[in-house]
Design a protein around this motif. Sequence first.
Motif, PDB file in Angstrom:
ATOM      1  N   TYR A   1       0.862  -1.186   0.000  1.00 34.91           N
ATOM      2  CA  TYR A   1       0.000   0.000   0.000  1.00 34.91           C
ATOM      3  C   TYR A   1       0.895   1.231   0.000  1.00 34.91           C
ATOM      4  CZ  TYR A   1      -3.704  -3.217   1.488  1.00 34.91           C
ATOM      5  OH  TYR A   1      -4.598  -4.256   1.568  1.00 34.91           O
ATOM      6  N   ILE A   2       0.798   2.050  -1.039  1.00 37.70           N
ATOM      7  CA  ILE A   2       1.577   3.294  -1.114  1.00 37.70           C
ATOM      8  C   ILE A   2       0.625   4.454  -0.840  1.00 37.70           C
ATOM      9  CG2 ILE A   2       3.102   4.729  -2.514  1.00 37.70           C
ATOM     10  CD1 ILE A   2       3.752   2.249  -4.187  1.00 37.70           C
ATOM     11  N   GLY A   3       1.015   5.278   0.143  1.00 29.31           N
ATOM     12  CA  GLY A   3       0.153   6.365   0.599  1.00 29.31           C
ATOM     13  C   GLY A   3      -0.409   6.075   1.974  1.00 29.31           C
ATOM     14  N   VAL A   4       0.249   5.134   2.682  1.00 34.68           N
ATOM     15  CA  VAL A   4      -0.209   4.723   4.010  1.00 34.68           C
ATOM     16  C   VAL A   4       0.993   4.693   4.958  1.00 34.68           C
ATOM     17  CG1 VAL A   4      -1.348   2.908   5.350  1.00 34.68           C
ATOM     18  CG2 VAL A   4      -2.020   3.300   2.967  1.00 34.68           C
TER      19      VAL A   4
ATOM     20  N   ASP B   1      -2.989  -0.400  -8.774  1.00 33.26           N
ATOM     21  CA  ASP B   1      -4.080   0.500  -9.148  1.00 33.26           C
ATOM     22  C   ASP B   1      -4.439   1.382  -7.962  1.00 33.26           C
ATOM     23  OD1 ASP B   1      -5.838   1.728 -10.833  1.00 33.26           O
ATOM     24  OD2 ASP B   1      -6.887  -0.114 -11.390  1.00 33.26           O
ATOM     25  N   PHE B   2      -5.179   2.430  -8.257  1.00 38.73           N
ATOM     26  CA  PHE B   2      -5.545   3.407  -7.239  1.00 38.73           C
ATOM     27  C   PHE B   2      -6.846   3.015  -6.544  1.00 38.73           C
ATOM     28  CE2 PHE B   2      -2.830   5.779 -10.099  1.00 38.73           C
ATOM     29  CZ  PHE B   2      -1.992   6.415  -9.202  1.00 38.73           C
ATOM     30  N   ASP B   3      -6.944   3.434  -5.295  1.00 39.66           N
ATOM     31  CA  ASP B   3      -8.191   3.312  -4.561  1.00 39.66           C
ATOM     32  C   ASP B   3      -8.357   4.589  -3.753  1.00 39.66           C
ATOM     33  OD1 ASP B   3     -10.545   2.347  -3.551  1.00 39.66           O
ATOM     34  OD2 ASP B   3      -9.689   0.549  -2.660  1.00 39.66           O
ATOM     35  N   TYR B   4      -9.601   4.977  -3.561  1.00 40.54           N
ATOM     36  CA  TYR B   4      -9.913   6.192  -2.807  1.00 40.54           C
ATOM     37  C   TYR B   4     -10.364   5.760  -1.426  1.00 40.54           C
ATOM     38  CZ  TYR B   4     -11.527  10.999  -2.209  1.00 40.54           C
ATOM     39  OH  TYR B   4     -11.689  12.292  -1.784  1.00 40.54           O
ATOM     40  N   VAL B   5      -9.508   5.977  -0.433  1.00 38.93           N
ATOM     41  CA  VAL B   5      -9.744   5.447   0.904  1.00 38.93           C
ATOM     42  C   VAL B   5      -9.749   6.595   1.914  1.00 38.93           C
ATOM     43  CG1 VAL B   5      -8.879   3.897   2.690  1.00 38.93           C
ATOM     44  CG2 VAL B   5      -8.641   3.274   0.289  1.00 38.93           C
ATOM     45  N   ASN B   6     -10.806   6.671   2.693  1.00 35.18           N
ATOM     46  CA  ASN B   6     -10.920   7.692   3.738  1.00 35.18           C
ATOM     47  C   ASN B   6     -10.645   9.101   3.206  1.00 35.18           C
ATOM     48  OD1 ASN B   6     -11.221   5.374   5.228  1.00 35.18           O
ATOM     49  ND2 ASN B   6      -9.231   5.502   6.216  1.00 35.18           N
TER      50      ASN B   6
ATOM     51  N   ILE C   1      -4.774   6.304  -2.651  1.00 35.46           N
ATOM     52  CA  ILE C   1      -3.615   5.461  -2.380  1.00 35.46           C
ATOM     53  C   ILE C   1      -3.401   4.559  -3.587  1.00 35.46           C
ATOM     54  CG2 ILE C   1      -3.990   5.503   0.121  1.00 35.46           C
ATOM     55  CD1 ILE C   1      -4.986   2.590  -0.084  1.00 35.46           C
ATOM     56  N   PHE C   2      -2.224   3.947  -3.671  1.00 33.42           N
ATOM     57  CA  PHE C   2      -1.893   3.037  -4.764  1.00 33.42           C
ATOM     58  C   PHE C   2      -1.642   1.668  -4.153  1.00 33.42           C
ATOM     59  CE2 PHE C   2       1.036   1.463  -8.200  1.00 33.42           C
ATOM     60  CZ  PHE C   2       0.172   1.628  -9.271  1.00 33.42           C
ATOM     61  N   ILE C   3      -2.392   0.669  -4.611  1.00 34.18           N
ATOM     62  CA  ILE C   3      -2.297  -0.670  -4.045  1.00 34.18           C
ATOM     63  C   ILE C   3      -1.665  -1.596  -5.074  1.00 34.18           C
ATOM     64  CG2 ILE C   3      -3.573  -2.605  -3.042  1.00 34.18           C
ATOM     65  CD1 ILE C   3      -5.763  -0.611  -2.255  1.00 34.18           C
ATOM     66  N   VAL C   4      -0.543  -2.198  -4.685  1.00 37.54           N
ATOM     67  CA  VAL C   4       0.193  -3.094  -5.567  1.00 37.54           C
ATOM     68  C   VAL C   4       0.002  -4.523  -5.069  1.00 37.54           C
ATOM     69  CG1 VAL C   4       2.441  -3.669  -6.553  1.00 37.54           C
ATOM     70  CG2 VAL C   4       1.909  -1.289  -5.953  1.00 37.54           C
ATOM     71  N   THR C   5      -0.535  -5.365  -5.931  1.00 39.06           N
ATOM     72  CA  THR C   5      -0.708  -6.785  -5.607  1.00 39.06           C
ATOM     73  C   THR C   5       0.393  -7.566  -6.304  1.00 39.06           C
ATOM     74  OG1 THR C   5      -3.094  -6.434  -5.521  1.00 39.06           O
ATOM     75  CG2 THR C   5      -2.328  -8.714  -5.643  1.00 39.06           C
ATOM     76  N   VAL C   6       1.115  -8.374  -5.538  1.00 37.78           N
ATOM     77  CA  VAL C   6       2.244  -9.139  -6.074  1.00 37.78           C
ATOM     78  C   VAL C   6       1.963 -10.630  -5.925  1.00 37.78           C
ATOM     79  CG1 VAL C   6       4.734  -9.532  -5.934  1.00 37.78           C
ATOM     80  CG2 VAL C   6       3.804  -7.268  -5.371  1.00 37.78           C
TER      81      VAL C   6
ATOM     82  N   GLN D   1      -2.497  10.627 -12.131  1.00 39.80           N
ATOM     83  CA  GLN D   1      -2.479   9.194 -11.816  1.00 39.80           C
ATOM     84  C   GLN D   1      -1.843   8.392 -12.946  1.00 39.80           C
ATOM     85  OE1 GLN D   1      -6.496   8.086 -10.732  1.00 39.80           O
ATOM     86  NE2 GLN D   1      -6.223   8.777  -8.630  1.00 39.80           N
ATOM     87  N   ASP D   2      -2.103   8.790 -14.181  1.00 39.68           N
ATOM     88  CA  ASP D   2      -1.438   8.130 -15.314  1.00 39.68           C
ATOM     89  C   ASP D   2       0.071   8.296 -15.216  1.00 39.68           C
ATOM     90  OD1 ASP D   2      -3.773   7.197 -16.424  1.00 39.68           O
ATOM     91  OD2 ASP D   2      -3.948   8.808 -17.909  1.00 39.68           O
ATOM     92  N   LYS D   3       0.512   9.510 -14.880  1.00 40.74           N
ATOM     93  CA  LYS D   3       1.954   9.771 -14.762  1.00 40.74           C
ATOM     94  C   LYS D   3       2.551   8.978 -13.601  1.00 40.74           C
ATOM     95  CE  LYS D   3       1.794  14.364 -16.844  1.00 40.74           C
ATOM     96  NZ  LYS D   3       1.784  15.815 -16.589  1.00 40.74           N
ATOM     97  N   PHE D   4       1.814   8.863 -12.503  1.00 38.98           N
ATOM     98  CA  PHE D   4       2.272   8.076 -11.352  1.00 38.98           C
ATOM     99  C   PHE D   4       2.480   6.624 -11.771  1.00 38.98           C
ATOM    100  CE2 PHE D   4       1.831   5.464  -7.609  1.00 38.98           C
ATOM    101  CZ  PHE D   4       2.313   6.215  -6.544  1.00 38.98           C
ATOM    102  N   LYS D   5       1.516   6.077 -12.513  1.00 40.53           N
ATOM    103  CA  LYS D   5       1.629   4.693 -12.976  1.00 40.53           C
ATOM    104  C   LYS D   5       2.857   4.506 -13.877  1.00 40.53           C
ATOM    105  CE  LYS D   5      -3.101   2.955 -12.730  1.00 40.53           C
ATOM    106  NZ  LYS D   5      -4.244   2.427 -13.488  1.00 40.53           N
ATOM    107  N   VAL D   6       3.159   5.523 -14.688  1.00 38.14           N
ATOM    108  CA  VAL D   6       4.346   5.457 -15.550  1.00 38.14           C
ATOM    109  C   VAL D   6       5.609   5.440 -14.694  1.00 38.14           C
ATOM    110  CG1 VAL D   6       5.716   6.741 -17.252  1.00 38.14           C
ATOM    111  CG2 VAL D   6       3.249   6.468 -17.587  1.00 38.14           C
TER     112      VAL D   6
END
Length: 199
Positions: free
Chosen positions: A92-95, A156-161, A165-170, A124-129
Amino acid sequence: SLARQVLAYNLLQGIHQTDTERRNLKKEIFQTLNLREAATDMAIPQESDVVELKTSLIYPAGARMHADEPRQVAEIMEEICGFLNTSGGTLYIGVRDNGDVSGLHEDFKYINDNFEDYDIVDVQDKFKVHFANGVTRHFGSTNNGVNLSAEHIRGDFDYVNGKWIFIVTVRPSVKAVAMTDGNMYVRNGNTNRRIPTET
């Protein structure tokens, strides 16, 4: 009335600083349809062998908001390497480490040449890049013949509280994954351990 509400809600998407207006419109839409809105708050899990929390893609912890993207991205990629070589996991990025959602506003601002007024879709597109470039830089375009970005690393992004944030699943890799600098990591509890690689 409903059509106007939905149109207004859709038109405001991607415009910075309209989150409150969109939330209010969403409530109105749900009231018009007599629907109960689902809770939007999300509980962030604690760090563990399958969970890692990072405040930023740009700003290293303890750097007092001094941007050092290469250093921070390298640290994040080491965490991903650890997940790849063990049981997989979620980053979780942004936490913050304590689970509080700090959001990615400062990262978005940095990516937008330090201008506060950014278009959320564009930034958000630039962040993903930036993130994808980090994966390629630290793992190569393929690793042991596997395209990690396509098969093992999804973000991908999620809007939390009220914050993005950006959530990366590996997903774990069948073959051991080394980084382009020759280092290899495994997850050990809620930390990473570097393991020696053959030269």
